[in-house]
Design an enzyme around this catalytic site. Sequence first.
Site, mmCIF file in Angstrom:
data_model
loop_
_atom_site.group_PDB
_atom_site.id
_atom_site.type_symbol
_atom_site.label_atom_id
_atom_site.label_comp_id
_atom_site.label_asym_id
_atom_site.label_seq_id
_atom_site.Cartn_x
_atom_site.Cartn_y
_atom_site.Cartn_z
ATOM 1 C CB CYS A 84 -0.922 -0.046 1.225
ATOM 2 S SG CYS A 84 -1.890 1.428 1.413
ATOM 3 C CB CYS A 114 -3.226 2.779 -1.623
ATOM 4 S SG CYS A 114 -3.384 1.091 -1.069
ATOM 5 C CE LYS A 140 -4.610 4.210 -6.449
ATOM 6 N NZ LYS A 140 -5.160 2.875 -6.416
ATOM 7 C CE1 TYR A 184 -10.621 -1.917 -7.111
ATOM 8 C CE2 TYR A 184 -10.691 -4.225 -7.712
ATOM 9 C CZ TYR A 184 -11.177 -3.168 -6.970
ATOM 10 O OH TYR A 184 -12.201 -3.362 -6.093
ATOM 11 C CD GLU A 222 -6.682 2.341 -9.326
ATOM 12 O OE1 GLU A 222 -7.605 2.504 -8.537
ATOM 13 O OE2 GLU A 222 -5.559 1.947 -8.966
ATOM 14 C CG HIS A 277 -28.567 22.535 -5.836
ATOM 15 N ND1 HIS A 277 -28.648 21.588 -6.836
ATOM 16 C CD2 HIS A 277 -28.641 23.750 -6.430
ATOM 17 C CE1 HIS A 277 -28.790 22.220 -7.995
ATOM 18 N NE2 HIS A 277 -28.778 23.520 -7.772
ATOM 19 C CD GLU A 300 -28.174 18.459 -5.951
ATOM 20 O OE1 GLU A 300 -29.096 18.827 -5.220
ATOM 21 O OE2 GLU A 300 -27.608 19.214 -6.772
HETATM 22 C C1 LIG Z 1 -0.849 -0.758 -7.811
HETATM 23 C C2 LIG Z 1 -1.741 -1.051 -6.630
HETATM 24 C C3 LIG Z 1 -2.645 -0.093 -6.201
HETATM 25 C C4 LIG Z 1 -3.471 -0.355 -5.113
HETATM 26 N N1 LIG Z 1 -4.366 0.609 -4.753
HETATM 27 C C5 LIG Z 1 -5.200 0.374 -3.713
HETATM 28 C C6 LIG Z 1 -6.139 1.360 -3.304
HETATM 29 O O1 LIG Z 1 -6.223 2.434 -3.875
HETATM 30 N N2 LIG Z 1 -6.948 1.073 -2.250
HETATM 31 C C7 LIG Z 1 -6.879 -0.132 -1.590
HETATM 32 O O2 LIG Z 1 -7.649 -0.344 -0.624
HETATM 33 N N3 LIG Z 1 -6.006 -1.092 -1.961
HETATM 34 C C8 LIG Z 1 -5.170 -0.866 -3.001
HETATM 35 N N4 LIG Z 1 -4.256 -1.828 -3.365
HETATM 36 C C9 LIG Z 1 -4.221 -3.102 -2.607
HETATM 37 C C10 LIG Z 1 -3.455 -2.913 -1.263
HETATM 38 O O3 LIG Z 1 -2.168 -2.404 -1.523
HETATM 39 C C11 LIG Z 1 -3.349 -4.240 -0.528
HETATM 40 O O4 LIG Z 1 -4.639 -4.805 -0.389
HETATM 41 C C12 LIG Z 1 -2.741 -4.067 0.861
HETATM 42 O O5 LIG Z 1 -1.455 -3.517 0.786
HETATM 43 C C13 LIG Z 1 -2.675 -5.436 1.564
HETATM 44 O O6 LIG Z 1 -2.077 -5.316 2.814
HETATM 45 P P1 LIG Z 1 -1.328 -6.562 3.488
HETATM 46 O O7 LIG Z 1 -0.876 -6.084 4.833
HETATM 47 O O8 LIG Z 1 -2.170 -7.755 3.419
HETATM 48 O O9 LIG Z 1 -0.074 -6.872 2.541
HETATM 49 P P2 LIG Z 1 1.094 -5.956 1.964
HETATM 50 O O10 LIG Z 1 0.754 -4.524 1.986
HETATM 51 O O11 LIG Z 1 1.485 -6.560 0.666
HETATM 52 O O12 LIG Z 1 2.287 -6.167 3.020
HETATM 53 C C14 LIG Z 1 2.904 -7.401 3.191
HETATM 54 C C15 LIG Z 1 4.328 -7.160 3.690
HETATM 55 O O13 LIG Z 1 4.912 -8.414 4.065
HETATM 56 C C16 LIG Z 1 6.280 -8.418 3.708
HETATM 57 N N5 LIG Z 1 6.714 -9.801 3.634
HETATM 58 C C17 LIG Z 1 6.315 -10.767 2.763
HETATM 59 N N6 LIG Z 1 6.902 -11.945 3.047
HETATM 60 C C18 LIG Z 1 7.694 -11.734 4.125
HETATM 61 C C19 LIG Z 1 8.558 -12.568 4.879
HETATM 62 N N7 LIG Z 1 8.682 -13.865 4.617
HETATM 63 N N8 LIG Z 1 9.244 -12.007 5.898
HETATM 64 C C20 LIG Z 1 9.130 -10.679 6.198
HETATM 65 N N9 LIG Z 1 8.317 -9.849 5.508
HETATM 66 C C21 LIG Z 1 7.607 -10.371 4.499
HETATM 67 C C22 LIG Z 1 6.284 -7.690 2.368
HETATM 68 O O14 LIG Z 1 7.576 -7.189 2.076
HETATM 69 C C23 LIG Z 1 5.254 -6.583 2.625
HETATM 70 O O15 LIG Z 1 5.878 -5.420 3.123
HETATM 71 C C24 LIG Z 1 -3.397 -1.601 -4.433
HETATM 72 C C25 LIG Z 1 -2.480 -2.571 -4.849
HETATM 73 C C26 LIG Z 1 -1.663 -2.294 -5.933
HETATM 74 C C27 LIG Z 1 -0.673 -3.348 -6.371
HETATM 75 N N1 LIG Z 2 -8.310 1.129 -6.148
HETATM 76 C C1 LIG Z 2 -8.080 -0.020 -5.526
HETATM 77 O O1 LIG Z 2 -8.654 -0.320 -4.487
HETATM 78 C C2 LIG Z 2 -7.089 -0.989 -6.091
HETATM 79 C C3 LIG Z 2 -6.190 -0.583 -7.066
HETATM 80 C C4 LIG Z 2 -5.286 -1.505 -7.566
HETATM 81 C C5 LIG Z 2 -5.292 -2.809 -7.099
HETATM 82 N N2 LIG Z 2 -6.176 -3.172 -6.143
HETATM 83 C C6 LIG Z 2 -6.211 -4.574 -5.653
HETATM 84 O O2 LIG Z 2 -5.229 -5.335 -6.322
HETATM 85 C C7 LIG Z 2 -5.823 -6.492 -6.917
HETATM 86 C C8 LIG Z 2 -5.102 -6.832 -8.171
HETATM 87 O O3 LIG Z 2 -5.394 -5.885 -9.209
HETATM 88 P P1 LIG Z 2 -5.227 -6.289 -10.740
HETATM 89 O O4 LIG Z 2 -5.747 -5.190 -11.586
HETATM 90 O O5 LIG Z 2 -3.848 -6.792 -10.962
HETATM 91 O O6 LIG Z 2 -6.151 -7.578 -10.852
HETATM 92 P P2 LIG Z 2 -7.712 -7.697 -11.220
HETATM 93 O O7 LIG Z 2 -8.069 -9.076 -10.828
HETATM 94 O O8 LIG Z 2 -8.478 -6.564 -10.715
HETATM 95 O O9 LIG Z 2 -7.738 -7.577 -12.817
HETATM 96 C C9 LIG Z 2 -6.994 -8.413 -13.642
HETATM 97 C C10 LIG Z 2 -7.597 -8.330 -15.041
HETATM 98 O O10 LIG Z 2 -6.701 -8.969 -15.940
HETATM 99 C C11 LIG Z 2 -7.470 -9.753 -16.853
HETATM 100 N N3 LIG Z 2 -6.560 -10.810 -17.319
HETATM 101 C C12 LIG Z 2 -6.044 -11.847 -16.629
HETATM 102 N N4 LIG Z 2 -5.199 -12.558 -17.397
HETATM 103 C C13 LIG Z 2 -5.181 -11.956 -18.622
HETATM 104 C C14 LIG Z 2 -4.478 -12.204 -19.836
HETATM 105 N N5 LIG Z 2 -3.623 -13.215 -19.944
HETATM 106 N N6 LIG Z 2 -4.703 -11.364 -20.881
HETATM 107 C C15 LIG Z 2 -5.570 -10.338 -20.783
HETATM 108 N N7 LIG Z 2 -6.247 -10.048 -19.639
HETATM 109 C C16 LIG Z 2 -6.048 -10.835 -18.573
HETATM 110 C C17 LIG Z 2 -8.646 -10.258 -16.031
HETATM 111 O O11 LIG Z 2 -9.745 -10.599 -16.848
HETATM 112 C C18 LIG Z 2 -8.946 -9.033 -15.155
HETATM 113 O O12 LIG Z 2 -9.864 -8.160 -15.773
HETATM 114 C C19 LIG Z 2 -7.288 -6.115 -7.101
HETATM 115 O O13 LIG Z 2 -8.117 -7.248 -7.041
HETATM 116 C C20 LIG Z 2 -7.570 -5.161 -5.993
HETATM 117 O O14 LIG Z 2 -8.068 -5.854 -4.890
HETATM 118 C C21 LIG Z 2 -7.079 -2.292 -5.640
#
Ligand SMILES: Cc1cc2nc3c(=O)[nH]c(=O)nc-3n(C[C@H](O)[C@H](O)[C@H](O)COP(=O)(O)OP(=O)(O)OC[C@H]3O[C@@H](n4cnc5c(N)ncnc54)[C@H](O)[C@@H]3O)c2cc1C
Ligand SMILES: NC(=O)c1ccc[n+]([C@@H]2O[C@H](COP(=O)([O-])OP(=O)(O)OC[C@H]3O[C@@H](n4cnc5c(N)ncnc54)[C@H](O)[C@@H]3O)[C@@H](O)[C@H]2O)c1
Length: 450
Positions: free
Chosen positions: A42, A47, A50, A176, A180, A437, A442
């Site tokens: 995150c 998040c 991004k 997602y 984005e 408004h 609204e």
């Molecule tokens: C591009 C992108 C945009 C996103 N945007 C949003 C958004 O706008 N809103 C939203 O709600 N969610 C968003 N998400 C999803 C969100 O980031 C995740 O759902 C969230 O970070 C999950 O939290 P977590 O604590 O489960 O795992 P993570 O945040 O992935 O944290 C896990 C941590 O564990 C550490 N770790 C892993 N294995 C080990 C190990 N063996 N030993 C020590 N440390 C380890 C990793 O290094 C990492 O720091 C986005 C994801 C992506 C990829």
């Molecule tokens: N704003 C947010 O909250 C936010 C932003 C980014 C990510 N996330 C989290 O991260 C997760 C992962 O995001 P994501 O966008 O990587 O996954 P996603 O599951 O949202 O989307 C993946 C997309 O790739 C398509 N796809 C899969 N294989 C393919 C292929 N070989 N060729 C063409 N299309 C293919 C699927 O049909 C799907 O539409 C999300 O599920 C979400 O929970 C959240």
Amino acid sequence: MTFDYDLFVIGAGPGGLAAAKKAASYGARVAIAEKEALGGTCVNRGCVPKKLIVHAADVALQNQMAYSYGWSDSQTTFDWTKFIKSVHQHIESIHRSSDEQLQKAGIELIRGQATFSDPHTIKVNENKVTADKILIAVGAQPIQPKIPGIEYSITSREMFHLPYLPKRLAIIGGGYVGVEFSSMMKAFGCQVTIIEQDEMVLSGFDEDLRRGVQEGLTKRSIRFIGNSNAKQIKYAEESFLLTLAGSSQQIVTADTILVATGRAPNTKDLGLENAGVELGEKGAIKVDEYNCTTQENIFAVGDCTNRLPLTPVARSEGVAFANRVFGKKPQKLNYDYVPSAVFARPEAASVGLTEAKAREKFGDSVKCYRDRFQPLFSQLTKDGEQATIKLVVEGESERVLGAHMVGEHAADIIQTLTVAIRKGITKQDLDQTIGIHPTTAEEFYLIDCQ
Ligand SMILES: Cc1cc2nc3c(=O)[nH]c(=O)nc-3n(C[C@H](O)[C@H](O)[C@H](O)COP(=O)(O)OP(=O)(O)OC[C@H]3O[C@@H](n4cnc5c(N)ncnc54)[C@H](O)[C@@H]3O)c2cc1C
Ligand SMILES: NC(=O)c1ccc[n+]([C@@H]2O[C@H](COP(=O)([O-])OP(=O)(O)OC[C@H]3O[C@@H](n4cnc5c(N)ncnc54)[C@H](O)[C@@H]3O)[C@@H](O)[C@H]2O)c1
């Protein structure tokens, strides 16, 4: 038996950090292991960076509209390198603040990769520590299709470290991440193509929301190739050539190829087999409604359980775990009304059931109210931008089951509606509410087109 810690947390993302802090607040002796930077996906590659890029892209879009609002033409230039440097400086300030919070809470931070030696013993950097309870909060990582040339592509992780903006960006996956990044990069002037295996972007969302976003992306000249997937990538003459399979078999030429085809739990190389922790589908840690794994002293929260991979869900699961195990306050999360947003332009957000899911569950008693309108801001710019709002209701009382929106401030509007919908409001409750408004929000109180 005495242990070094009451709780050992693996992973300092939103789930792990929230659990560690809450458990420490109950007096537990807590340590947390992190192999990379504090804050997890995150803060470092999700998040936070991004949303900062979305804000930078919005400045570009506002500039394009400025003329309609009386501003004269002015020369503006965007320096990606300078901007992304300030994003990373901001992330470093979050690291410092997280570090201070851990110290203040008396939580020991151990840097390194943690693996299980047995159900109570963890190895980090050749040192072994023991703990009564262990929480796995290791998150997820991007998955990439196994096609020839995939090594030429990048994932969302590398997007935050691009040295310069690509001229032509191809994105495999219209979920997602793909949607984005498509709109952020388009706002900076990149030519963007999305390749998606489904017929529209954002599978799983309500059909009206998907259509609204797709139209908005097309209007911004983002090219969409549906019902297709990637077959192979080749490098030739300083470009990448992406061959497609499926309904389109063309070759897309790009300078950067982003793979955004989903994420898989980070459960390899954790030594789970030494701890009796079982995995379910897609390598996710099997947990029950209280986040207990198949080993009684080991728990798991967040993306590694592959339930609802969103930051607030990971955080809430971490807090609920600590409340129950260390605060003796049993707490079960309700996942029915978790709102989510796609921070694209147009923005989209959703809570509760889609029309399709509602019909599956409640059949013909489901009714939908929808409206499409031009928000006031766009009436002056004459860009033709449309907003979509939709309510899914059920039964004679017209209880609201879901709300979906595409348009400005969708995330904030849906977030605010969530508590009311969770509490079981009806369409009549919305009709009887007086709005503010002129706002977009609204319209949810004025909607009457079925
Ligand atoms: C591009 C992108 C945009 C996103 N945007 C949003 C958004 O706008 N809103 C939203 O709600 N969610 C968003 N998400 C999803 C969100 O980031 C995740 O759902 C969230 O970070 C999950 O939290 P977590 O604590 O489960 O795992 P993570 O945040 O992935 O944290 C896990 C941590 O564990 C550490 N770790 C892993 N294995 C080990 C190990 N063996 N030993 C020590 N440390 C380890 C990793 O290094 C990492 O720091 C986005 C994801 C992506 C990829
Ligand atoms: N704003 C947010 O909250 C936010 C932003 C980014 C990510 N996330 C989290 O991260 C997760 C992962 O995001 P994501 O966008 O990587 O996954 P996603 O599951 O949202 O989307 C993946 C997309 O790739 C398509 N796809 C899969 N294989 C393919 C292929 N070989 N060729 C063409 N299309 C293919 C699927 O049909 C799907 O539409 C999300 O599920 C979400 O929970 C959240």
